[in-house]
Design an enzyme around this catalytic site. Structure first.
Site, short mmCIF file in Angstrom:
data_model
loop_
_atom_site.label_atom_id
_atom_site.label_comp_id
_atom_site.label_asym_id
_atom_site.label_seq_id
_atom_site.Cartn_x
_atom_site.Cartn_y
_atom_site.Cartn_z
N TYR A 43 0.84 -1.19 0.00
CA TYR A 43 0.00 0.00 0.00
C TYR A 43 0.87 1.24 0.00
CZ TYR A 43 -3.04 3.72 1.54
OH TYR A 43 -3.72 4.92 1.60
N GLU B 242 -3.87 7.31 -3.99
CA GLU B 242 -3.31 6.08 -3.45
C GLU B 242 -3.24 4.96 -4.47
OE1 GLU B 242 -5.68 4.80 -0.02
OE2 GLU B 242 -7.00 3.66 -1.32
#
Ligand code: GDP
Ligand code: MN
Length: 386
Positions: free
Chosen positions: A107, A195
């Site tokens: 992530y 993201e």
């Protein structure tokens, strides 16, 4: 990560932006039918992945992301996903991409840390569909690095992230380029969120953005007319789209008491006081400082178009506006819309006596204080059949 305020765009649009900033993304195609999905996959190696394009997260878990091993498989998955609703959003668009052979899921994301007043890079080795749970239960697995805009993202910060994530030596350069690209996207495009989850290390040891999510800060939209092309009204709450056209600031919520207020701060306080007395607001609504008659009518129309609304609460502070003008507007709108539900009004400020005089003898319930009005609205709403 979680849903942030701002303007959302689709994954395929976010990937276009990442690509412009040199971040590797799968060469995908957006389509709107199962036939076109098969056509789009014509030049790709199977397996391909087919992904629902909706403005909500958690698509994988909801069955909106599927690997297809041949054309039949793809057609079947594409039709099934096009028939799905994910968290209430009907799927109208699909992204078809060559499948990635995944070794690791990481992530990485950029957010604005409002408390610290810095853009913040977040990174975790526990990337993938469980990142929300990681954030909630094991926050130590997420690294946060604050970035001073005057200095930009520094090499030592990138090294720290790479060390934390255990990035293999062979891809540290590519990793640095991705973080730098992500940071520049975030700053250049005035994002509230940018993201990549997951950022994948493939079995061949390459880095690729498998998923992408970008939200724009709506306070900065004025300097990004180019963001207009990303708008997908079908993804938004229909009443919110109407409100945007009427230049009324409206957010639909799930309660039964429709709130119409002038000023954003007072609108927040109104929702709080409704909750305080045990009610649930049906919306946030700020008609702005002017509160002209047409806006009052539009606001009342939009708020009462929500079938859940069984009571309306007007909370108007007549500072710039004159209360009697607003009362006239409310009366005209009430008659024009032929409404059958109770309307509770708290109007204070300039000419409030005149306003109360105008409302006397009508079905509209004028109250002297904000808490009296809120209590009344909650009481009336609770008494009405659902
Ligand atoms: P999200 O659930 O909305 O975040 O959708 P993602 O695009 O992140 O996909 C969810 C999960 O599906 C990923 O975390 C991967 O595990 C898996 N996935 C997505 N794309 C691929 C792919 O091309 N190949 C493989 N093997 N798995 C994928
Ligand atoms: Mn994802």
């Amino acid at each position: 990560m979680r849903e942030w305020l701002g303007v959302k765009i689709h994954e395929y649009q976010a990937k276009h932006i990442l690509k412009e900033y040199g971040i590797a993304v799968p060469e995908g195609v957006m389509v709107t039918s199962a036939e076109d999905a098969v056509r789009a996959a014509g030049s790709m190696h199977f397996p391909v992945v087919v992904k629902a394009q909706v403005h909500v997260g958690g698509r994988g878990k909801a069955g909106g992301v599927k690997l297809a091993h041949d054309a039949d498989d793809l057609k079947r998955h594409a039709s099934a996903i096009l028939g799905m609703k994910i968290k209430g959003s009907a799927v109208r668009r699909l992204l078809v991409e060559p499948g990635i052979a995944i070794q690791r899921e990481i992530y990485v994301g950029m957010v604005m840390d409002r408390a610290r007043r810095y853009p913040c890079l977040m990174a975790s080795a526990a990337g993938g569909v469980e990142i929300e749970q990681v954030a909630a239960e094991t926050p130590e697995k997420i690294l946060r690095i604050h970035i001073k805009p005057a200095l930009g993202l520094r090499a030592y910060q990138v090294r720290r992230a790479a060390g934390f994530l255990d990035i293999p030596a062979g891809v540290t350069k590519a990793f640095a380029a991705i973080l730098s690209g992500l940071y520049r996207v975030f700053m250049d495009k005035d994002c509230s969120l940018a993201e990549i989850n997951p950022l994948v290390i493939t079995v061949d040891g390459e880095l690729i953005a498998c998923d992408a999510k970008i939200n724009f800060d709506d306070n900065a939209l004025y300097r990004h007319p180019e963001h207009e092309e990303f708008r997908d009204d079908a993804e938004d709450e229909p009443l919110e789209v109407e409100a945007r056209r009427a230049r009324v600031s409206y957010v639909k919520l799930n309660g039964r008491i429709g709130c119409i207020v002038n000023g954003a701060g007072l609108a927040m306080a109104t929702m709080d006081i409704v909750k305080h007395f045990g009610g649930e607001p049906a919306n946030f609504l700020d008609i702005g400082g002017g509160a002209r008659a047409e806006q009052v009518t539009e606001a009342l129309r939009i708020v009462t178009a929500d079938p859940a609304v069984n009571t309306v609460f007007f909370n108007i502070f007549g500072g710039i506006v004159r209360c009697d003008r607003v009362a006239e507007g409310i009366l005209a709108a009430f008659r024009q819309l032929n409404l059958k539900i109770p309307i509770v009004i708290r109007l204070v400020g300039t000419n409030e006596d005149k306003a109360r005089e105008l409302l006397r003898g009508t079905n509209l319930i004028a109250c002297a204080t904000m808490s009296e009005a809120a209590k009344k609205a909650v009481e009336l709403s609770a008494r009405r059949p659902t």
